[in-house]
Design an enzyme around this catalytic site. Structure first.
Site, PDB file in Angstrom:
ATOM      1  N   GLY A 158       0.771  -1.238   0.000  1.00 18.06           N
ATOM      2  CA  GLY A 158       0.000   0.000   0.000  1.00 18.06           C
ATOM      3  C   GLY A 158       0.802   1.287   0.000  1.00 18.06           C
ATOM      4  N   ASP A 183       0.255   3.438   4.197  1.00 22.04           N
ATOM      5  CA  ASP A 183      -0.684   4.241   3.415  1.00 22.04           C
ATOM      6  C   ASP A 183      -1.787   4.815   4.299  1.00 22.04           C
ATOM      7  OD1 ASP A 183      -1.748   1.715   3.914  1.00 22.04           O
ATOM      8  OD2 ASP A 183      -2.291   1.281   1.843  1.00 22.04           O
ATOM      9  N   ASP A 185      -6.018   2.837  10.085  1.00 25.67           N
ATOM     10  CA  ASP A 185      -7.457   2.569  10.160  1.00 25.67           C
ATOM     11  C   ASP A 185      -7.788   2.112  11.579  1.00 25.67           C
ATOM     12  OD1 ASP A 185     -10.050   2.083   9.225  1.00 25.67           O
ATOM     13  OD2 ASP A 185      -9.574   0.093   8.478  1.00 25.67           O
ATOM     14  N   VAL A 187     -11.484   3.752   0.871  1.00 23.38           N
ATOM     15  CA  VAL A 187     -10.900   4.527  -0.226  1.00 23.38           C
ATOM     16  C   VAL A 187      -9.886   3.716  -1.035  1.00 23.38           C
ATOM     17  CG1 VAL A 187     -11.252   6.778   0.867  1.00 23.38           C
ATOM     18  CG2 VAL A 187      -9.148   5.497   1.348  1.00 23.38           C
ATOM     19  N   ASP A 233      -5.691  -0.101  -2.361  1.00 20.30           N
ATOM     20  CA  ASP A 233      -6.349  -1.015  -3.288  1.00 20.30           C
ATOM     21  C   ASP A 233      -7.688  -1.522  -2.804  1.00 20.30           C
ATOM     22  OD1 ASP A 233      -5.155  -2.650  -1.182  1.00 20.30           O
ATOM     23  OD2 ASP A 233      -5.712  -4.358  -2.425  1.00 20.30           O
ATOM     24  N   ARG A 239      -4.649   0.701  -7.392  1.00 21.71           N
ATOM     25  CA  ARG A 239      -3.489   1.318  -6.747  1.00 21.71           C
ATOM     26  C   ARG A 239      -2.897   2.438  -7.598  1.00 21.71           C
ATOM     27  NH1 ARG A 239      -2.046  -1.705  -2.154  1.00 21.71           N
ATOM     28  NH2 ARG A 239      -2.240  -3.956  -2.308  1.00 21.71           N
TER      29      ARG A 239
HETATM   30  P1  IMP Z   1      -5.448  -1.172  10.235  1.00 28.30           P
HETATM   31  O1  IMP Z   1      -4.620  -2.312  10.701  1.00 28.30           O
HETATM   32  O2  IMP Z   1      -6.924  -1.437  10.428  1.00 28.30           O
HETATM   33  O3  IMP Z   1      -5.031   0.177  10.768  1.00 28.30           O
HETATM   34  O4  IMP Z   1      -5.363  -1.154   8.659  1.00 28.30           O
HETATM   35  C1  IMP Z   1      -4.291  -0.771   7.981  1.00 28.30           C
HETATM   36  C2  IMP Z   1      -4.272  -1.428   6.612  1.00 28.30           C
HETATM   37  O5  IMP Z   1      -5.584  -1.734   6.129  1.00 28.30           O
HETATM   38  C3  IMP Z   1      -3.699  -0.451   5.614  1.00 28.30           C
HETATM   39  O6  IMP Z   1      -2.323  -0.645   5.495  1.00 28.30           O
HETATM   40  C4  IMP Z   1      -4.446  -0.778   4.354  1.00 28.30           C
HETATM   41  O7  IMP Z   1      -3.750  -1.770   3.631  1.00 28.30           O
HETATM   42  C5  IMP Z   1      -5.756  -1.356   4.779  1.00 28.30           C
HETATM   43  N1  IMP Z   1      -6.856  -0.367   4.701  1.00 28.30           N
HETATM   44  C6  IMP Z   1      -7.495   0.231   5.719  1.00 28.30           C
HETATM   45  N2  IMP Z   1      -8.440   1.082   5.281  1.00 28.30           N
HETATM   46  C7  IMP Z   1      -8.375   1.022   3.928  1.00 28.30           C
HETATM   47  C8  IMP Z   1      -9.095   1.699   2.881  1.00 28.30           C
HETATM   48  O8  IMP Z   1      -9.991   2.537   3.087  1.00 28.30           O
HETATM   49  N3  IMP Z   1      -8.740   1.373   1.615  1.00 28.30           N
HETATM   50  C9  IMP Z   1      -7.765   0.471   1.314  1.00 28.30           C
HETATM   51  N4  IMP Z   1      -7.063  -0.167   2.258  1.00 28.30           N
HETATM   52  C10 IMP Z   1      -7.367   0.101   3.556  1.00 28.30           C
HETATM   53 MG    MG Z   2      -1.525  -1.719   3.661  1.00 28.43          MG
END
Ligand code: IMP
Ligand code: MG
Length: 191
Positions: free
Chosen positions: A54, A110, A113, A163, A169, A175
């Site tokens: 990402g 990237d 979340d 997004v 992606d 991407r």
């Molecule tokens: P987290 O572990 O939930 O913070 O997620 C982080 C990973 O989830 C990022 O590195 C992204 O690869 C993926 N991700 C989270 N939200 C999105 C989004 O809206 N679009 C695409 N990938 C996302």
């Molecule tokens: Mg990622």
């Protein structure tokens, strides 16, 4: 040789319901972020650790705005798969090859979340005793946090929407889009 006309409209952009961040805004913000990072590290060398795939696009553009000497290595984490939902605990698929003991490490992702991915990577890399460990993300969905985590450098805060574009992606697609946008619901059905 006659020049070919290139259409201004990127075809895949029509799969977006809306554009949240334009490519011009990304470019401007990255310039500021690069300056901020250079200022923070002074003359120190930085070991840059992008979480791939990402953050590939973001990292490539950001590093050209950072004046410090750098070393580059990547980690690969599995946390999403062909869907807009997380699959629980992030799994490390590819770890560092560089030694980061006593080094200044900057992890790049990237998007922040739920916070699970970055907090897991920070926890893993801390074990190797870097001198400093900071994090930089292009996007921050603050409203979605499940674990307490804040990045040191943030490009844009965005609302709780799935997004794509500029490295992000959906099922490994989109991407290459130059902007960041919300995918139309009917396009979220790819295998
Ligand atoms: P987290 O572990 O939930 O913070 O997620 C982080 C990973 O989830 C990022 O590195 C992204 O690869 C993926 N991700 C989270 N939200 C999105 C989004 O809206 N679009 C695409 N990938 C996302
Ligand atoms: Mg990622």
């Amino acid at each position: 040789m006659p020049r070919k006309k290139v259409s201004a409209k990127v075809p895949l952009q029509t799969d977006l319901e809306s554009v949240l961040v334009t490519s011009a805004a990304i470019k401007r913000r990255i310039k500021t972020l690069g300056a901020q990072i250079s200022k923070t590290y002074g003359r120190e060398e930085i070991t840059i650790v992008p979480i791939i795939n990402g953050s590939i696009f973001f990292t490539a553009d950001l590093l050209r705005q950072v004046r410090n000497p750098i070393r580059l290595d990547c980690v690969r984490i599995f946390s999403y798969r062909n869907s807009t939902k997380s699959h629980g605990k992030p799994k490390l698929l590819h770890s560092l090859t560089l030694d980061i003991k006593d080094r200044h490490v900057l992890i790049i992702d990237d998007i922040l979340d739920t916070g699970k991915t970055l907090s897991a990577v920070v926890k893993m890399l801390k074990k190797q005793k870097p001198a400093t460990l900071r994090t930089c993300v292009l996007l921050d969905k603050k409203g979605r946090r499940e674990v307490d985590f804040e990045a040191d450098f943030v490009g844009f805060e965005i609302p709780d929407k799935f997004v794509v574009g500029y490295g992000l992606d959906y099922a490994e697609r989109y991407r290459g889009l130059p902007c960041i946008g919300v995918l139309k619901p009917e396009k979220q059905k790819l295998a």
